[in-house]
Design a protein around this motif. Structure first.
Motif, PDB file in Angstrom:
ATOM      1  N   GLU A 122    -150.904 -32.466  -0.971  1.00 11.78           N
ATOM      2  CA  GLU A 122    -151.111 -31.103  -0.401  1.00 11.78           C
ATOM      3  C   GLU A 122    -151.156 -30.801   1.281  1.00 11.78           C
ATOM      4  OE1 GLU A 122    -152.799 -31.265  -4.640  1.00 11.78           O
ATOM      5  OE2 GLU A 122    -152.720 -32.270  -2.690  1.00 11.78           O
ATOM      6  N   ILE A 123    -152.101 -31.756   1.786  1.00 10.05           N
ATOM      7  CA  ILE A 123    -152.290 -31.841   3.189  1.00 10.05           C
ATOM      8  C   ILE A 123    -151.184 -31.886   3.881  1.00 10.05           C
ATOM      9  CG2 ILE A 123    -153.643 -32.760   4.937  1.00 10.05           C
ATOM     10  CD1 ILE A 123    -155.356 -30.652   3.646  1.00 10.05           C
ATOM     11  N   LYS A 124    -150.400 -33.025   3.552  1.00 10.11           N
ATOM     12  CA  LYS A 124    -149.110 -33.529   4.215  1.00 10.11           C
ATOM     13  C   LYS A 124    -148.165 -32.278   4.021  1.00 10.11           C
ATOM     14  CE  LYS A 124    -149.199 -37.687   2.130  1.00 10.11           C
ATOM     15  NZ  LYS A 124    -148.965 -39.002   1.952  1.00 10.11           N
ATOM     16  N   ASP A 125    -148.070 -31.909   3.012  1.00 12.52           N
ATOM     17  CA  ASP A 125    -147.026 -30.791   2.763  1.00 12.52           C
ATOM     18  C   ASP A 125    -147.490 -29.498   3.804  1.00 12.52           C
ATOM     19  OD1 ASP A 125    -145.552 -32.216   1.121  1.00 12.52           O
ATOM     20  OD2 ASP A 125    -146.311 -31.118  -0.711  1.00 12.52           O
ATOM     21  N   ALA A 126    -148.733 -29.215   3.822  1.00  8.81           N
ATOM     22  CA  ALA A 126    -149.246 -27.964   4.538  1.00  8.81           C
ATOM     23  C   ALA A 126    -149.063 -28.233   5.987  1.00  8.81           C
ATOM     24  CB  ALA A 126    -150.716 -27.749   4.294  1.00  8.81           C
ATOM     25  N   ILE A 127    -149.137 -29.531   6.517  1.00  7.23           N
ATOM     26  CA  ILE A 127    -148.898 -29.811   8.075  1.00  7.23           C
ATOM     27  C   ILE A 127    -147.361 -29.598   8.437  1.00  7.23           C
ATOM     28  CG2 ILE A 127    -149.004 -31.704   9.729  1.00  7.23           C
ATOM     29  CD1 ILE A 127    -151.609 -30.305   9.167  1.00  7.23           C
ATOM     30  N   LYS A 128    -146.616 -30.051   7.424  1.00  6.62           N
ATOM     31  CA  LYS A 128    -145.100 -30.060   7.669  1.00  6.62           C
ATOM     32  C   LYS A 128    -144.800 -28.690   7.737  1.00  6.62           C
ATOM     33  CE  LYS A 128    -140.703 -31.501   5.544  1.00  6.62           C
ATOM     34  NZ  LYS A 128    -140.043 -30.260   5.891  1.00  6.62           N
ATOM     35  N   TYR A 129    -145.511 -27.778   7.037  1.00  2.25           N
ATOM     36  CA  TYR A 129    -144.981 -26.334   6.913  1.00  2.25           C
ATOM     37  C   TYR A 129    -145.445 -25.733   8.270  1.00  2.25           C
ATOM     38  CZ  TYR A 129    -145.435 -21.397   5.620  1.00  2.25           C
ATOM     39  OH  TYR A 129    -145.343 -20.010   5.659  1.00  2.25           O
ATOM     40  N   ILE A 130    -146.708 -26.094   8.936  1.00  2.00           N
ATOM     41  CA  ILE A 130    -147.217 -25.793  10.030  1.00  2.00           C
ATOM     42  C   ILE A 130    -146.123 -26.183  11.142  1.00  2.00           C
ATOM     43  CG2 ILE A 130    -148.825 -26.015  11.836  1.00  2.00           C
ATOM     44  CD1 ILE A 130    -150.970 -26.161   9.744  1.00  2.00           C
ATOM     45  N   LYS A 131    -145.712 -27.608  11.051  1.00  2.00           N
ATOM     46  CA  LYS A 131    -144.671 -27.947  12.211  1.00  2.00           C
ATOM     47  C   LYS A 131    -143.332 -27.039  11.950  1.00  2.00           C
ATOM     48  CE  LYS A 131    -146.689 -32.549  12.345  1.00  2.00           C
ATOM     49  NZ  LYS A 131    -146.373 -34.074  12.084  1.00  2.00           N
ATOM     50  N   GLU A 158    -157.420 -23.396  12.419  1.00  4.85           N
ATOM     51  CA  GLU A 158    -157.582 -24.440  13.827  1.00  4.85           C
ATOM     52  C   GLU A 158    -156.480 -25.384  13.925  1.00  4.85           C
ATOM     53  OE1 GLU A 158    -162.496 -24.364  13.798  1.00  4.85           O
ATOM     54  OE2 GLU A 158    -161.258 -25.729  12.405  1.00  4.85           O
ATOM     55  N   CYS A 159    -155.954 -25.828  12.770  1.00  5.26           N
ATOM     56  CA  CYS A 159    -154.914 -26.878  12.833  1.00  5.26           C
ATOM     57  C   CYS A 159    -153.507 -26.270  13.591  1.00  5.26           C
ATOM     58  CB  CYS A 159    -154.565 -27.476  11.647  1.00  5.26           C
ATOM     59  SG  CYS A 159    -155.863 -28.646  11.038  1.00  5.26           S
ATOM     60  N   LEU A 160    -153.297 -24.840  12.994  1.00  5.09           N
ATOM     61  CA  LEU A 160    -152.255 -24.072  13.390  1.00  5.09           C
ATOM     62  C   LEU A 160    -152.181 -23.843  14.999  1.00  5.09           C
ATOM     63  CD1 LEU A 160    -149.745 -22.316  13.134  1.00  5.09           C
ATOM     64  CD2 LEU A 160    -151.024 -20.455  12.370  1.00  5.09           C
ATOM     65  N   THR A 161    -153.722 -23.495  15.191  1.00  4.14           N
ATOM     66  CA  THR A 161    -153.605 -23.259  16.996  1.00  4.14           C
ATOM     67  C   THR A 161    -153.536 -24.411  17.668  1.00  4.14           C
ATOM     68  OG1 THR A 161    -155.116 -21.314  16.310  1.00  4.14           O
ATOM     69  CG2 THR A 161    -155.379 -22.287  18.320  1.00  4.14           C
ATOM     70  N   ASP A 162    -154.201 -25.571  17.130  1.00  4.34           N
ATOM     71  CA  ASP A 162    -154.134 -26.801  17.958  1.00  4.34           C
ATOM     72  C   ASP A 162    -152.642 -27.218  18.067  1.00  4.34           C
ATOM     73  OD1 ASP A 162    -156.692 -26.977  18.397  1.00  4.34           O
ATOM     74  OD2 ASP A 162    -157.113 -28.106  16.698  1.00  4.34           O
ATOM     75  N   TYR A 163    -151.847 -27.028  16.859  1.00  5.54           N
ATOM     76  CA  TYR A 163    -150.134 -27.283  17.135  1.00  5.54           C
ATOM     77  C   TYR A 163    -149.610 -26.326  17.982  1.00  5.54           C
ATOM     78  CZ  TYR A 163    -145.870 -29.130  15.871  1.00  5.54           C
ATOM     79  OH  TYR A 163    -144.564 -29.826  16.003  1.00  5.54           O
ATOM     80  N   ARG A 164    -149.852 -25.194  17.839  1.00  2.00           N
ATOM     81  CA  ARG A 164    -149.231 -24.146  18.927  1.00  2.00           C
ATOM     82  C   ARG A 164    -149.681 -24.526  20.385  1.00  2.00           C
ATOM     83  NH1 ARG A 164    -150.231 -18.523  15.679  1.00  2.00           N
ATOM     84  NH2 ARG A 164    -148.179 -18.535  14.353  1.00  2.00           N
ATOM     85  N   ILE A 165    -150.643 -24.792  20.803  1.00  2.00           N
ATOM     86  CA  ILE A 165    -151.283 -25.221  22.010  1.00  2.00           C
ATOM     87  C   ILE A 165    -150.352 -26.600  22.432  1.00  2.00           C
ATOM     88  CG2 ILE A 165    -152.976 -25.596  23.456  1.00  2.00           C
ATOM     89  CD1 ILE A 165    -152.602 -22.655  22.574  1.00  2.00           C
ATOM     90  N   TYR A 166    -150.422 -27.491  21.692  1.00  4.16           N
ATOM     91  CA  TYR A 166    -149.766 -28.569  21.980  1.00  4.16           C
ATOM     92  C   TYR A 166    -148.305 -28.389  22.324  1.00  4.16           C
ATOM     93  CZ  TYR A 166    -147.224 -32.942  20.698  1.00  4.16           C
ATOM     94  OH  TYR A 166    -146.012 -34.063  20.982  1.00  4.16           O
ATOM     95  N   LYS A 167    -147.620 -27.635  21.436  1.00  2.00           N
ATOM     96  CA  LYS A 167    -146.214 -27.159  21.862  1.00  2.00           C
ATOM     97  C   LYS A 167    -145.899 -26.319  22.982  1.00  2.00           C
ATOM     98  CE  LYS A 167    -143.250 -28.139  19.373  1.00  2.00           C
ATOM     99  NZ  LYS A 167    -142.489 -29.392  19.373  1.00  2.00           N
ATOM    100  N   ALA A 168    -147.021 -25.546  23.208  1.00  2.00           N
ATOM    101  CA  ALA A 168    -147.093 -24.884  24.403  1.00  2.00           C
ATOM    102  C   ALA A 168    -147.220 -25.639  25.791  1.00  2.00           C
ATOM    103  CB  ALA A 168    -148.101 -23.824  24.584  1.00  2.00           C
ATOM    104  N   LYS A 169    -147.970 -26.665  25.903  1.00  2.00           N
ATOM    105  CA  LYS A 169    -147.922 -27.715  26.676  1.00  2.00           C
ATOM    106  C   LYS A 169    -146.969 -28.330  27.223  1.00  2.00           C
ATOM    107  CE  LYS A 169    -153.020 -28.702  26.307  1.00  2.00           C
ATOM    108  NZ  LYS A 169    -153.930 -29.844  25.607  1.00  2.00           N
ATOM    109  N   GLU A 170    -146.121 -28.818  26.009  1.00  2.00           N
ATOM    110  CA  GLU A 170    -144.770 -29.438  26.314  1.00  2.00           C
ATOM    111  C   GLU A 170    -143.741 -28.637  27.077  1.00  2.00           C
ATOM    112  OE1 GLU A 170    -143.482 -30.602  22.499  1.00  2.00           O
ATOM    113  OE2 GLU A 170    -144.183 -32.747  22.588  1.00  2.00           O
TER     114      GLU A 170
END
Length: 423
Positions: free
Chosen positions: A319-328, A365-377
């Motif tokens: 479920e966690i791996k699927d949720a992370i894929k959903y975020i990405k 928090e995970c969604l925000t971290d990933y968004r900021i990571y993509k923003a930095k790129e």
């Protein structure tokens, strides 16, 4: 040149010692001569002579009491006793009070010279040994750091040489069940340009304390840590046995390091753990594994702990791996834990529970971290405007995006972008 104090109630004895021998030839200087123990103690406390020649029988304070008072006051002067009495009790008491030698009067100059030279040589050798030990103590951290570098680079493979260095450097390293942990400060170059040096120094000190508290001083482990560079630390760690439970405990200790640092600092760190090896000569391979595991992140933009055995993120629930894929796949859209749970056919409360349990973070928090990571790129390509980057990562409000970015990174989007133009 060593200094010497003469304490004797007979003027002719004192004068003979000073005048009939050229002490300069033996690298000895007479700093003073007095006639009783009280005066001798006063001069000894003031000048701290290397050698003291003292009589036993003197007025006001005899030689034995004088010697006792010298030791009580913490002076380590080497004492040579002069006496006209060859009584065993005098000799015994003098030696108990730390006398290096005992000479009978009348004093033979040659015997006196030989005795003083012998004592002086012992002092010089003792000082050389002390200087060597102090130098060795000061250099020990550097030598230990070099040992770690030699082990992980593969430059040190001879068992005999490894064992010699472990003993010589007094290292807490066993010969089996060892792994390597690499701790990396992510985005170091950017932080170096923007962060206050004092704050960075405080972070490094806190990280070293966390490594000591959670790993090196943990009763279950022993090992050594070395700073490979300003951004990378390497730990060689011995564990009780090679099994999944032990590795999981190491992973928990590493997560505790991240949790402790995150309470006071914004720096993102990655921790990689190698597999366990029974051969110290394979620590260079373990180092490469730990380095590779630094990037075993279930979601980029987070501080993380990766284990080389988890190449496919083994250990995380489906479920966690699927949720992370959903975020990405959907980070640039208006998503939430509710939309994710509908997609995964589970309840929002259960998904939130899993995120907290597995990742020690919330879905948001995970969604925000990933968004900021993509923003930095995107910011590394300075042709984009901040509002364009904001919209690209799922924020319609540029001002709100800037607030979130600064909360996560400690700097504004503009400051982050400027850090690349300074390079």
């Amino acid at each position: 040149m060593l200094s010497m104090l003469v304490v004797d109630d007979e003027y002719l004895v004192r004068s003979g010692i000073k005048e009939t021998i050229n002490w300069q030839d033996y690298n000895i200087s007479i700093l003073g001569d007095v006639s009783d123990g009280e005066q001798g103690l006063e001069l000894a406390m003031k000048y701290k002579p290397d050698i003291i020649l003292t009589d036993i029988r003197m007025p006001f304070m005899d030689g034995l009491e004088f010697m006792s008072r010298i030791r009580d006051n913490g002076l380590d002067s080497s004492i040579i006793v002069l006496s006209g009495y060859e009584e065993f009790n005098y000799v015994k008491t003098a030696m108990q009070n730390g006398a290096e030698a005992y000479l009978l009067k009348p004093i033979d100059n040659q015997q006196l010279i030989e005795t003083v030279e012998k004592v002086a040589n012992k002092i010089r050798e003792k000082r050389k040994s002390k200087q060597y030990l102090e130098k060795f103590k000061n250099e020990l951290p550097v030598l230990r750091k070099q040992f770690v570098k030699d082990m992980i680079s593969g430059d040190l493979t001879s068992w005999e040489e490894i064992l010699d260095k472990i003993r010589f450097l007094e290292l807490s390293i066993e010969f089996s069940n060892n792994l390597v942990i690499v701790i990396r400060l992510d985005e170091y170059d950017t932080l170096l340009k923007l962060q206050n040096p004092a704050e960075f120094k405080r972070f490094k000190e806190e990280l070293q304390k966390c490594i000591n508290d959670n790993l090196l001083q943990n009763s279950d482990y022993c090992g050594i840590a070395a700073e490979e560079s300003d951004a990378v630390w390497v730990v060689l760690l011995h564990i009780a046995k090679n099994d999944d439970k032990e590795v999981e405990n190491v992973r928990k200790c590493c997560k505790e390091i991240i949790d402790t640092l995150s309470r006071n600092f914004r720096q993102q760190i990655s921790i990689g753990i190698s597999r366990v090896y029974d051969d110290l000569g394979k620590l260079s391979l373990a180092y490469k594994e730990a380095y590779a595991a630094l990037d075993y992140k279930i979601i980029p933009g987070n501080s993380s702990v990766g284990y080389f055995g988890d190449r496919e993120l083994i250990g995380y629930r489906r479920e966690i791996k699927d949720a992370i894929k959903y975020i990405k796949d959907n980070f640039n859209k208006d998503i939430s834990v509710e939309t994710a749970s509908r997609e995964l056919y589970i309840s929002p409360s259960y998904l939130m529970f899993l995120f907290r349990k597995e990742l020690n973070k919330t879905f948001n928090e995970c969604l925000t971290d990933y968004r900021i990571y993509k923003a930095k790129e995107l910011m590394k390509n300075t042709r984009y405007k901040i509002y364009e980057i904001s919209e690209s990562v799922g924020y319609d409000d540029e001002k709100y995006f800037s607030q979130v970015f600064k909360k996560v990174t400690g700097m504004s989007p503009s400051e982050y972008i400027r850090s690349f133009s300074r390079g």
